[in-house]
Motif scaffolding. Structure first.
Motif, PDB file in Angstrom:
ATOM      1  N   ILE A 260       0.932  -1.269   0.003  1.00 15.72           N
ATOM      2  CA  ILE A 260      -0.069   0.058  -0.014  1.00 15.72           C
ATOM      3  C   ILE A 260       0.683   1.361  -0.017  1.00 15.72           C
ATOM      4  O   ILE A 260       0.721   2.128  -0.733  1.00 15.72           O
ATOM      5  N   ALA A 261       2.006   1.321   0.765  1.00 16.24           N
ATOM      6  CA  ALA A 261       2.841   2.343   0.856  1.00 16.24           C
ATOM      7  C   ALA A 261       3.416   3.039  -0.339  1.00 16.24           C
ATOM      8  O   ALA A 261       3.650   3.901  -0.906  1.00 16.24           O
ATOM      9  N   ALA A 262       3.719   1.479  -1.013  1.00 12.55           N
ATOM     10  CA  ALA A 262       4.750   1.389  -2.283  1.00 12.55           C
ATOM     11  C   ALA A 262       4.009   2.411  -3.360  1.00 12.55           C
ATOM     12  O   ALA A 262       4.193   2.975  -4.052  1.00 12.55           O
ATOM     13  N   ASP A 263       2.330   1.793  -3.494  1.00 14.82           N
ATOM     14  CA  ASP A 263       1.590   2.091  -4.423  1.00 14.82           C
ATOM     15  C   ASP A 263       1.235   3.646  -4.100  1.00 14.82           C
ATOM     16  O   ASP A 263       1.394   4.488  -5.354  1.00 14.82           O
ATOM     17  N   LEU A 264       1.008   4.183  -3.044  1.00 18.32           N
ATOM     18  CA  LEU A 264       0.735   5.664  -2.835  1.00 18.32           C
ATOM     19  C   LEU A 264       1.921   6.518  -3.117  1.00 18.32           C
ATOM     20  O   LEU A 264       1.859   7.337  -3.760  1.00 18.32           O
ATOM     21  N   SER A 265       2.945   6.020  -2.472  1.00 19.12           N
ATOM     22  CA  SER A 265       4.334   6.803  -2.994  1.00 19.12           C
ATOM     23  C   SER A 265       4.709   6.825  -4.246  1.00 19.12           C
ATOM     24  O   SER A 265       5.434   8.032  -4.804  1.00 19.12           O
TER      25      SER A 265
ATOM     26  N   LYS B  50      11.661 -12.473 -28.624  1.00 18.78           N
ATOM     27  CA  LYS B  50      10.477 -11.564 -28.050  1.00 18.78           C
ATOM     28  C   LYS B  50       9.452 -12.740 -27.863  1.00 18.78           C
ATOM     29  O   LYS B  50       8.949 -13.382 -28.869  1.00 18.78           O
ATOM     30  N   ARG B  51       8.705 -12.283 -26.524  1.00 19.46           N
ATOM     31  CA  ARG B  51       7.648 -13.088 -26.313  1.00 19.46           C
ATOM     32  C   ARG B  51       6.457 -12.471 -25.353  1.00 19.46           C
ATOM     33  O   ARG B  51       7.086 -11.418 -24.774  1.00 19.46           O
ATOM     34  N   LEU B  52       5.185 -12.596 -25.435  1.00 17.17           N
ATOM     35  CA  LEU B  52       4.342 -11.898 -24.737  1.00 17.17           C
ATOM     36  C   LEU B  52       4.373 -12.132 -23.165  1.00 17.17           C
ATOM     37  O   LEU B  52       4.764 -13.393 -22.766  1.00 17.17           O
ATOM     38  N   ALA B  53       4.137 -10.994 -22.352  1.00 15.00           N
ATOM     39  CA  ALA B  53       4.354 -11.306 -20.911  1.00 15.00           C
ATOM     40  C   ALA B  53       3.174 -10.611 -20.298  1.00 15.00           C
ATOM     41  O   ALA B  53       2.957  -9.326 -20.866  1.00 15.00           O
ATOM     42  N   VAL B  54       2.582 -10.694 -19.258  1.00 14.27           N
ATOM     43  CA  VAL B  54       1.881  -9.877 -18.379  1.00 14.27           C
ATOM     44  C   VAL B  54       2.229  -9.556 -16.881  1.00 14.27           C
ATOM     45  O   VAL B  54       2.776 -10.757 -16.315  1.00 14.27           O
ATOM     46  N   MET B  55       1.944  -8.494 -16.432  1.00 17.46           N
ATOM     47  CA  MET B  55       2.559  -8.414 -15.230  1.00 17.46           C
ATOM     48  C   MET B  55       1.542  -7.441 -14.382  1.00 17.46           C
ATOM     49  O   MET B  55       0.664  -6.836 -14.878  1.00 17.46           O
ATOM     50  N   ASP B  56       1.735  -7.303 -13.096  1.00 17.80           N
ATOM     51  CA  ASP B  56       0.941  -6.213 -12.328  1.00 17.80           C
ATOM     52  C   ASP B  56       1.484  -4.978 -12.782  1.00 17.80           C
ATOM     53  O   ASP B  56       2.673  -4.853 -13.308  1.00 17.80           O
ATOM     54  N   TYR B  57       0.924  -3.900 -12.464  1.00 16.17           N
ATOM     55  CA  TYR B  57       1.205  -2.757 -13.007  1.00 16.17           C
ATOM     56  C   TYR B  57       2.471  -2.356 -12.327  1.00 16.17           C
ATOM     57  O   TYR B  57       3.280  -1.132 -13.201  1.00 16.17           O
ATOM     58  N   ASP B  58       2.963  -2.681 -11.426  1.00 12.07           N
ATOM     59  CA  ASP B  58       4.217  -2.302 -10.851  1.00 12.07           C
ATOM     60  C   ASP B  58       5.496  -3.354 -11.185  1.00 12.07           C
ATOM     61  O   ASP B  58       6.532  -3.276 -10.400  1.00 12.07           O
ATOM     62  N   GLY B  59       5.033  -4.148 -12.005  1.00  8.88           N
ATOM     63  CA  GLY B  59       6.125  -4.967 -12.523  1.00  8.88           C
ATOM     64  C   GLY B  59       6.229  -6.281 -11.687  1.00  8.88           C
ATOM     65  O   GLY B  59       6.913  -7.340 -11.933  1.00  8.88           O
ATOM     66  N   ALA B  60       5.303  -6.690 -10.836  1.00  7.72           N
ATOM     67  CA  ALA B  60       5.382  -8.026 -10.035  1.00  7.72           C
ATOM     68  C   ALA B  60       4.382  -8.910 -10.604  1.00  7.72           C
ATOM     69  O   ALA B  60       3.639  -8.606 -11.662  1.00  7.72           O
ATOM     70  N   ASN B  61       4.832 -10.112 -10.369  1.00 10.23           N
ATOM     71  CA  ASN B  61       3.823 -11.254 -10.813  1.00 10.23           C
ATOM     72  C   ASN B  61       4.083 -11.579 -12.410  1.00 10.23           C
ATOM     73  O   ASN B  61       3.054 -11.408 -13.138  1.00 10.23           O
ATOM     74  N   VAL B  62       5.247 -11.496 -12.977  1.00 10.35           N
ATOM     75  CA  VAL B  62       5.353 -11.480 -14.474  1.00 10.35           C
ATOM     76  C   VAL B  62       4.647 -13.026 -14.731  1.00 10.35           C
ATOM     77  O   VAL B  62       5.275 -14.043 -14.408  1.00 10.35           O
ATOM     78  N   THR B  63       4.021 -13.208 -15.697  1.00 10.13           N
ATOM     79  CA  THR B  63       3.845 -14.265 -16.380  1.00 10.13           C
ATOM     80  C   THR B  63       3.872 -14.625 -17.955  1.00 10.13           C
ATOM     81  O   THR B  63       3.498 -13.350 -18.572  1.00 10.13           O
ATOM     82  N   TYR B  64       4.401 -15.497 -18.525  1.00 12.04           N
ATOM     83  CA  TYR B  64       4.451 -15.407 -20.002  1.00 12.04           C
ATOM     84  C   TYR B  64       3.541 -16.289 -20.598  1.00 12.04           C
ATOM     85  O   TYR B  64       2.974 -17.222 -20.386  1.00 12.04           O
ATOM     86  N   LEU B  65       3.034 -15.381 -21.700  1.00  8.56           N
ATOM     87  CA  LEU B  65       1.887 -15.869 -22.521  1.00  8.56           C
ATOM     88  C   LEU B  65       2.328 -16.892 -23.706  1.00  8.56           C
ATOM     89  O   LEU B  65       1.262 -17.399 -24.094  1.00  8.56           O
ATOM     90  N   THR B  66       3.481 -16.622 -24.421  1.00  7.66           N
ATOM     91  CA  THR B  66       3.760 -17.184 -25.482  1.00  7.66           C
ATOM     92  C   THR B  66       5.445 -17.384 -25.137  1.00  7.66           C
ATOM     93  O   THR B  66       6.066 -17.216 -24.507  1.00  7.66           O
ATOM     94  N   ASP B  67       5.754 -18.461 -26.091  1.00 14.94           N
ATOM     95  CA  ASP B  67       7.351 -18.855 -26.013  1.00 14.94           C
ATOM     96  C   ASP B  67       7.818 -17.754 -27.004  1.00 14.94           C
ATOM     97  O   ASP B  67       7.357 -16.917 -27.603  1.00 14.94           O
ATOM     98  N   SER B  68       9.238 -17.877 -27.133  1.00 16.12           N
ATOM     99  CA  SER B  68       9.991 -17.075 -27.997  1.00 16.12           C
ATOM    100  C   SER B  68      10.499 -17.380 -29.381  1.00 16.12           C
ATOM    101  O   SER B  68      11.280 -17.056 -29.918  1.00 16.12           O
ATOM    102  N   GLU B  69       9.666 -18.712 -29.604  1.00 11.37           N
ATOM    103  CA  GLU B  69       9.890 -19.110 -31.001  1.00 11.37           C
ATOM    104  C   GLU B  69       9.578 -18.124 -32.225  1.00 11.37           C
ATOM    105  O   GLU B  69      10.358 -18.156 -33.613  1.00 11.37           O
ATOM    106  N   ALA B  70       8.515 -17.334 -32.283  1.00 14.47           N
ATOM    107  CA  ALA B  70       8.037 -16.424 -33.184  1.00 14.47           C
ATOM    108  C   ALA B  70       8.167 -15.105 -32.853  1.00 14.47           C
ATOM    109  O   ALA B  70       7.876 -14.771 -31.602  1.00 14.47           O
ATOM    110  N   LEU B  71       8.594 -14.022 -33.633  1.00 13.41           N
ATOM    111  CA  LEU B  71       8.529 -12.581 -33.210  1.00 13.41           C
ATOM    112  C   LEU B  71       7.322 -12.291 -32.776  1.00 13.41           C
ATOM    113  O   LEU B  71       6.296 -12.615 -33.610  1.00 13.41           O
TER     114      LEU B  71
END
Length: 430
Positions: free
Chosen positions: A54-59, A176-197
């Protein structure tokens, strides 16, 4: 995750504490957040993590400044205890956030209150959230969103996700591969592999799907991906030609994109089931990077029809476009604000790249950043913050994600495990 009110505290009523962020904020508002009370034996680490997020979000907004706990005169020993307002005034806290956490069998409950220290009143009503220990950071983001909203009067953006392109390898052979994360960079999950650009992922307004461009077949083609399952399918937009720069329509039922045929690109619209392909522009110029207005009635895009790369607006069904950018340099990658009042863009002028914003009629242009290469803006769901790609110069140059407030203040790097580009900010989660 559920949200409930908790019993009123010592004082009641809406205090006058408020940040008027539309007028620009120079001095951040000081707040105190004593570590939330652990009301069960195993809740201590959870309470500590929630308080810190919470403190990090607000700051991190640049609108708030956390008062270090070493300055505290009072300690909060119970969620129900009366607030010692004189002690918090003495350390110049204007807002006080208190809370308590219980944990049992992987289930957690978080109660919190926000106080206006100088009026001695609770700001809004206390609330309670429930969830699992796996969702601790989301609960913390929701608390921060509530505090942000009560003090600024605007919707928060902390409980949101960003899809982006994760990059590894040398500059001349980047994977290059697709990834999704929290707005602050936490909890990165990859959605595709890096076989195709892959390029230019874009969230749907509901946040459950992503459009992107892939070179999987050798030609750039548009795919739609289900974020929950990572399943994907090609949309058949190209027909043997290059299709790129896709964006969802606001209702999520269709998309707009660029299609190159015979060395010329125009903007097309189609529904997601592959039918109703409609050309919205027909010009010998290069036209790309379309973006809908929030109500779906208009489209902003970039075109070199005037001899240099500029921004234009046309109706959602096509028609004669109206040029809106007239400053020096070249303009590209326009994105309509979710509020509908501004358009963010990339500008190149005199060897520098900028992220800027302008009114939808092209007036009041403001440049927010300047660097060797800034590009690809995307809006936070509340329309107050912009995330973009910044690439460093030189043979070892790499791309990273940054955010900046629309006032041009509070430029910050968003941490990612590897190089990163092409962010697309999703909506607040339910």
């Amino acid at each position: 995750m559920a949200l409930f009110p908790v019993a009123p505290a010592v004082a009641q009523g809406q205090g006058p504490l408020r940040i008027e962020i539309t007028e620009g904020v120079i001095e951040p508002l000081p707040f105190a957040i004593p570590t939330f009370q652990a009301e069960t034996g195993t809740a201590g680490p959870v309470a500590e993590e929630i308080s810190r997020v919470i403190a990090a979000d607000l700051s991190g907004t640049g609108l708030f400044r956390e008062i270090p706990s070493t300055s505290f005169i009072s300690n909060v020993t119970s969620f129900a205890a009366p607030v010692a307002y004189p002690d918090w005034k003495a350390v110049n806290a204007q807002a006080l956030i208190t809370g308590a956490v219980t944990e049992s069998g992987g289930q957690i409950t978080v109660k919190f209150r926000v106080y206006d220290v100088f009026t001695g009143a609770e700001l809004g009503q206390g609330l309670q959230l429930t969830g699992t220990t796996q969702g601790v950071r989301r609960i913390a983001h929701k608390v921060a969103d509530t505090v942000y909203s009560r003090i600024t009067g605007e919707t928060g953006y902390f409980d949101s996700r960003v899809v982006f392109v994760s990059e590894t390898g040398p500059k001349n052979a980047r994977r290059k591969r697709l990834a999704v994360m929290d707005y602050d960079g936490a909890n990165v999950t990859y959605l595709t592999d890096s076989e195709a650009l892959v390029l230019a992922p874009r969230f749907s307004r509901s946040g459950d799907r992503v459009l992107y461009t892939s070179y999987e077949t050798g030609q750039p083609q548009i795919y739609v991906l289900d974020v929950g399952t990572a399943s994907r399918r090609a949309l058949g937009t190209g027909g043997g030609n290059m299709a790129f720069s896709p964006r969802f329509s606001p209702d999520g039922q269709g998309l707009i994109f660029s299609l190159e045929q015979g060395g010329n690109s125009d903007i097309y619209r189609m529904d997601l089931q592959g039918g109703g392909l409609q050309a919205l522009t027909s010009s010998p110029s290069i036209e790309t990077a379309p973006s809908f207005s929030p109500d779906g009635s208009q489209i902003v895009f970039e075109s070199d029809r005037s001899g240099t790369q500029q921004l234009y607006i046309m109706g959602a069904g096509g028609g004669e476009p109206q040029r809106i950018s007239f400053g020096p340099g070249r303009y590209g990658t326009p994105v309509w604000s979710p509020r509908g009042d501004l358009i963010a863009f990339t500008k190149q002028n005199e060897g520098r790249f900028h992220i800027g914003v302008m009114r939808t009629d092209g007036s009041e242009e403001r440049l927010l950043t300047a660097s060797f290469l800034d590009e690809g803006p995307t809006w936070a769901p509340n329309g107050r913050v912009i995330m973009f790609t910044r690439e460093s110069q030189g043979a070892d140059g790499a791309a990273g994600l940054y955010s900046v407030d629309i006032s041009g203040r509070n430029l910050r790097r968003v941490p990612t495990p590897d190089s990163a580009s092409d962010p697309s900010w999703g909506p607040l989660q339910n």
